[in-house]
Design a protein around this motif. Structure first.
Motif, PDB file in Angstrom:
ATOM      1  N   ASP A 139       5.331  32.150  -1.763  1.00 15.49           N
ATOM      2  CA  ASP A 139       4.067  32.441  -1.083  1.00 15.49           C
ATOM      3  C   ASP A 139       3.682  31.253  -0.200  1.00 15.49           C
ATOM      4  N   VAL A 140       4.349  31.105   0.937  1.00 13.22           N
ATOM      5  CA  VAL A 140       4.069  30.018   1.866  1.00 13.22           C
ATOM      6  C   VAL A 140       4.457  30.488   3.268  1.00 13.22           C
ATOM      7  N   ASP A 141       3.606  30.186   4.254  1.00 15.14           N
ATOM      8  CA  ASP A 141       3.936  30.606   5.616  1.00 15.14           C
ATOM      9  C   ASP A 141       4.741  29.517   6.320  1.00 15.14           C
ATOM     10  N   VAL A 142       5.260  29.837   7.477  1.00 12.31           N
ATOM     11  CA  VAL A 142       6.181  28.939   8.164  1.00 12.31           C
ATOM     12  C   VAL A 142       5.503  27.648   8.607  1.00 12.31           C
ATOM     13  N   MET A 143       4.212  27.706   8.992  1.00 13.59           N
ATOM     14  CA  MET A 143       3.521  26.485   9.413  1.00 13.59           C
ATOM     15  C   MET A 143       3.394  25.500   8.254  1.00 13.59           C
ATOM     16  N   ASP A 144       3.096  26.028   7.069  1.00  9.91           N
ATOM     17  CA  ASP A 144       3.006  25.163   5.901  1.00  9.91           C
ATOM     18  C   ASP A 144       4.391  24.680   5.467  1.00  9.91           C
ATOM     19  N   ALA A 145       5.403  25.495   5.697  1.00  6.13           N
ATOM     20  CA  ALA A 145       6.777  25.089   5.391  1.00  6.13           C
ATOM     21  C   ALA A 145       7.191  23.910   6.269  1.00  6.13           C
ATOM     22  N   ILE A 146       6.721  23.885   7.498  1.00  6.60           N
ATOM     23  CA  ILE A 146       7.005  22.751   8.393  1.00  6.60           C
ATOM     24  C   ILE A 146       6.409  21.475   7.818  1.00  6.60           C
ATOM     25  N   ALA A 147       5.157  21.566   7.348  1.00  9.76           N
ATOM     26  CA  ALA A 147       4.492  20.390   6.786  1.00  9.76           C
ATOM     27  C   ALA A 147       5.184  19.926   5.517  1.00  9.76           C
ATOM     28  N   ALA A 148       5.616  20.871   4.677  1.00  8.90           N
ATOM     29  CA  ALA A 148       6.220  20.518   3.395  1.00  8.90           C
ATOM     30  C   ALA A 148       7.666  20.058   3.550  1.00  8.90           C
ATOM     31  N   GLY A 149       8.473  20.863   4.206  1.00  6.21           N
ATOM     32  CA  GLY A 149       9.905  20.590   4.260  1.00  6.21           C
ATOM     33  C   GLY A 149      10.324  19.618   5.332  1.00  6.21           C
ATOM     34  N   PHE A 150       9.526  19.516   6.393  1.00  6.50           N
ATOM     35  CA  PHE A 150       9.931  18.672   7.514  1.00  6.50           C
ATOM     36  C   PHE A 150       9.125  17.378   7.575  1.00  6.50           C
ATOM     37  N   LEU A 151       7.802  17.465   7.371  1.00  3.51           N
ATOM     38  CA  LEU A 151       6.952  16.287   7.486  1.00  3.51           C
ATOM     39  C   LEU A 151       6.704  15.582   6.157  1.00  3.51           C
ATOM     40  N   GLY A 152       7.143  16.193   5.060  1.00  3.68           N
ATOM     41  CA  GLY A 152       7.020  15.547   3.759  1.00  3.68           C
ATOM     42  C   GLY A 152       5.657  15.620   3.119  1.00  3.68           C
ATOM     43  N   CYS A 153       4.858  16.612   3.488  1.00  3.68           N
ATOM     44  CA  CYS A 153       3.555  16.784   2.845  1.00  3.68           C
ATOM     45  C   CYS A 153       3.767  17.012   1.349  1.00  3.68           C
ATOM     46  N   PRO A 154       3.158  16.205   0.470  1.00  5.27           N
ATOM     47  CA  PRO A 154       3.392  16.339  -0.975  1.00  5.27           C
ATOM     48  C   PRO A 154       2.953  17.705  -1.495  1.00  5.27           C
ATOM     49  N   HIS A 155       3.808  18.297  -2.305  1.00  5.44           N
ATOM     50  CA  HIS A 155       3.541  19.633  -2.818  1.00  5.44           C
ATOM     51  C   HIS A 155       4.309  19.851  -4.118  1.00  5.44           C
ATOM     52  N   THR A 156       3.934  20.888  -4.824  1.00  4.53           N
ATOM     53  CA  THR A 156       4.597  21.268  -6.067  1.00  4.53           C
ATOM     54  C   THR A 156       4.985  22.743  -5.985  1.00  4.53           C
ATOM     55  N   VAL A 157       6.223  23.020  -6.364  1.00  3.77           N
ATOM     56  CA  VAL A 157       6.724  24.396  -6.337  1.00  3.77           C
ATOM     57  C   VAL A 157       6.723  24.951  -7.754  1.00  3.77           C
ATOM     58  N   ASP A 158       6.093  26.095  -7.907  1.00  5.00           N
ATOM     59  CA  ASP A 158       6.085  26.797  -9.200  1.00  5.00           C
ATOM     60  C   ASP A 158       7.130  27.898  -9.137  1.00  5.00           C
ATOM     61  N   GLU A 159       8.250  27.661  -9.833  1.00  2.00           N
ATOM     62  CA  GLU A 159       9.355  28.621  -9.762  1.00  2.00           C
ATOM     63  C   GLU A 159       9.016  29.950 -10.432  1.00  2.00           C
ATOM     64  N   ASP A 160       8.132  29.908 -11.414  1.00  2.00           N
ATOM     65  CA  ASP A 160       7.785  31.143 -12.113  1.00  2.00           C
ATOM     66  C   ASP A 160       6.960  32.069 -11.238  1.00  2.00           C
ATOM     67  N   SER A 161       5.931  31.502 -10.625  1.00  2.00           N
ATOM     68  CA  SER A 161       5.051  32.335  -9.796  1.00  2.00           C
ATOM     69  C   SER A 161       5.500  32.387  -8.340  1.00  2.00           C
ATOM     70  N   LYS A 162       6.561  31.612  -8.013  1.00  2.00           N
ATOM     71  CA  LYS A 162       7.070  31.548  -6.624  1.00  2.00           C
ATOM     72  C   LYS A 162       5.942  31.147  -5.654  1.00  2.00           C
ATOM     73  N   SER A 163       5.196  30.140  -6.068  1.00  2.00           N
ATOM     74  CA  SER A 163       4.095  29.664  -5.222  1.00  2.00           C
ATOM     75  C   SER A 163       4.270  28.168  -4.929  1.00  2.00           C
ATOM     76  N   VAL A 164       3.597  27.724  -3.898  1.00  4.05           N
ATOM     77  CA  VAL A 164       3.645  26.318  -3.502  1.00  4.05           C
ATOM     78  C   VAL A 164       2.214  25.781  -3.487  1.00  4.05           C
ATOM     79  N   GLU A 165       1.999  24.713  -4.250  1.00  2.00           N
ATOM     80  CA  GLU A 165       0.672  24.097  -4.291  1.00  2.00           C
ATOM     81  C   GLU A 165       0.719  22.753  -3.574  1.00  2.00           C
ATOM     82  N   PHE A 166      -0.128  22.581  -2.568  1.00  5.77           N
ATOM     83  CA  PHE A 166      -0.153  21.350  -1.781  1.00  5.77           C
ATOM     84  C   PHE A 166      -1.171  20.371  -2.357  1.00  5.77           C
TER      85      PHE A 166
END
Length: 313
Positions: free
Chosen positions: A113-140
């Motif tokens: 549950d993450v859109d592409v703009m937030d994926a840019i911040a997380a995966g490319f710019l290194g914005c700290p986040h936590t991935v919940d594999e059970d709920s398939k969610s990303v918490e920033f």
């Protein structure tokens, strides 16, 4: 060697980049040392330039930025990258979502549950986040748009200060001056009519007042030249610098640079942001203001200034 073995150069790049050197250099800046005001500006110009180089390398090849930063980040390469990201005359990292030709293709995993703009911040710019594999969610840990905004501000500053960077690189042509220094130059070489003379004096008086009230402020001049039929037209431009904002902007840039390079969980930027005026990051206020400029005609021999009498004619 297995084809899956990670390049030792990539590991060195990620784990041995000299962040501690730059952090130590910034830590040494002393508000009570007048020379460190120039150091704050110098560090900001250098760090934002480093960021733009590494950003341009990573956006072309996120797996081998250590290689691309040597081969594909000459000034023309950086300009080409920024042009592909330009939106409303400003290079914007969010434009990566549109898949510009020749740049990294950032896509959000449909399972999460993450859109592409937030994926840019997380995966490319290194914005700290936590991935919940059970709920398939990303918490920033903090808003991802904050990291995109910081990136945009750094790229914009670096792009607009290439001339100043060259002045530092080529002979350190950035010369700290006081209003009294400018007074002496004007008195020795310049000719003004009465109204212009009064306006110049008012400008210098205002600069004096600003420097007295701003313990982190300083002024400097830059020289530019252009060939003419009689010799050269020289332009002296006087600037006032808010060294405190330079210092804090440099700290923020170093944090953002860490997030861009390091493979570990990113660090937050909100604390650094709190100490920088918001209008500076939005590009509405500058850490460096142009006070005024003045022309100085020279003959073919740069040692000879055109006389006041000839200048009047």
């Amino acid at each position: 060697m297995s084809s899956d073995t990670v390049s030792p150069f990539k590991l060195l790049w990620q784990y041995n980049y000299p962040f501690a050197y730059w952090d130590n250099r910034l830590e040494k800046i002393n508000p009570h040392n007048p020379q460190d005001r120039l150091e704050a500006l110098y560090c900001l110009v250098q760090l934002t330039d480093l960021y733009s180089h590494i950003f341009a390398a990573k956006v072309q090849n996120p797996e081998m930025p250590w290689f691309f930063v040597a081969e594909e980040t000459y000034r023309g390469d950086i300009d080409n990258v920024l042009e592909k990201l330009r939106l409303s005359d400003v290079a914007t990292v969010g434009t990566l979502a549109e898949g510009p030709d020749g740049l990294v293709n950032v896509e959000a995993n449909e399972e999460y549950d993450v859109d592409v703009m937030d994926a840019i911040a997380a995966g490319f710019l290194g914005c700290p986040h936590t991935v919940d594999e059970d709920s398939k969610s990303v918490e920033f840990d903090e808003p991802p748009e904050l990291h995109r905004g910081v990136c945009n501000a750094i790229l914009d500053y670096a792009e607009n200060q290439t001339a100043l960077l060259n002045d530092f690189k080529h002979g350190f042509r950035v010369l700290p001056v006081s209003p009294d220094d400018i007074d002496q130059i004007v008195e020795a070489t310049m000719v003004f009519d009465e109204n212009e003379q009064e306006r110049l004096q008012k400008t210098l008086d205002n600069l004096r007042e600003t420097l007295v009230s701003d313990e982190w402020g300083f002024s400097f001049v830059r020289l530019s030249t252009e060939s003419t039929d009689y010799g050269y037209d020289c332009q002296l431009d006087v600037y006032h610098v808010d060294a405190w904002s330079c210092y804090k902007f440099a700290e923020l840039t170093l944090d953002a640079l860490y997030n861009l390079i390091a493979p570990s969980r990113g660090i937050t930027l909100e604390d650094s942001l709190e100490e920088i005026p918001e209008l500076i990051l939005e590009g509405e206020v500058s850490v460096m203001d142009h006070v005024f400029g003045m022309g100085l005609p020279l003959r073919d021999d740069p040692e000879v200034v055109v006389s006041k009498e000839e200048f009047r004619s």
